[in-house]
Enzyme design. Sequence first.
Site, PDB file in Angstrom:
ATOM      1  N   ASN A  42       1.080   6.511   8.268  1.00 51.04           N
ATOM      2  CA  ASN A  42       1.329   5.653   9.420  1.00 51.04           C
ATOM      3  C   ASN A  42       0.070   5.564  10.263  1.00 51.04           C
ATOM      4  O   ASN A  42      -0.612   6.572  10.477  1.00 51.04           O
ATOM      5  CB  ASN A  42       2.471   6.226  10.275  1.00 51.04           C
ATOM      6  CG  ASN A  42       3.780   6.278   9.527  1.00 51.04           C
ATOM      7  OD1 ASN A  42       4.532   5.328   9.503  1.00 51.04           O
ATOM      8  ND2 ASN A  42       4.048   7.416   8.874  1.00 51.04           N
ATOM      9  N   GLU A 123       2.568   0.801   8.029  1.00 53.78           N
ATOM     10  CA  GLU A 123       2.702   1.941   7.134  1.00 53.78           C
ATOM     11  C   GLU A 123       1.977   1.660   5.827  1.00 53.78           C
ATOM     12  O   GLU A 123       2.170   0.614   5.211  1.00 53.78           O
ATOM     13  CB  GLU A 123       4.186   2.230   6.841  1.00 53.78           C
ATOM     14  CG  GLU A 123       5.009   2.572   8.078  1.00 53.78           C
ATOM     15  CD  GLU A 123       6.474   2.759   7.752  1.00 53.78           C
ATOM     16  OE1 GLU A 123       6.905   2.319   6.668  1.00 53.78           O
ATOM     17  OE2 GLU A 123       7.193   3.343   8.576  1.00 53.78           O
TER      18      GLU A 123
END
Length: 202
Positions: A42, A123
């Site tokens: 992330n 992500e």
Amino acid sequence: MARPDVPIPKAPRAPYPITERNVKIVAGFGRGSSELGIPTANVSTKQVSKVTTLDPGVYFGFAKVGKSDEHKITETKQRENGTDVDYKYGYGLKDGEDLNVVLPMVMSIGWNPFYGNKEKAVELHIIHEFPTTFYGASVSFNVLGYIRPELNYTTKGEFPNALTSLYFSILTILYHRSVDQRHSNRYQYWAEDFRDSRISTI
């Protein structure tokens, strides 16, 4: 539900490639690893001003993880939900195998309708088996193309299956070479560019 993957051109087309440099990997919601068994890198939307202009959806490209030069020890931090996260900053990863090596990746950007996120998230699903987590490490990556829009899933089990299918598709796109060997895969150019020493300044 059928996924409306779009046709992939033989080489990146504008606005690609889009490159983000030396971005810190942060802890997300913890769902990728704990609930789905899929580790994700992330990154904060505040550090990736280029990709956050893209429409929500799924994209592909290459990524390169590096050790953080700002930290010499690991530490434990807490997510907003109170769970502990070990920030290892790239320690425990092997140079040339996990670190400083160009790897294929799938990037999802959006609000994740299944979970109803209130904030936009970016992500990276790096297609590699890392021996440990890499929170706090840095990642440089390029986005070479678009696959499909962000869609909802009906069950948690559907997402890993869909992601596995995406992995195979991306590996084919990024590494396939034409039957006519005189025409190499145009996406490989960007992998070679990432292998160049210039990646440290990208």
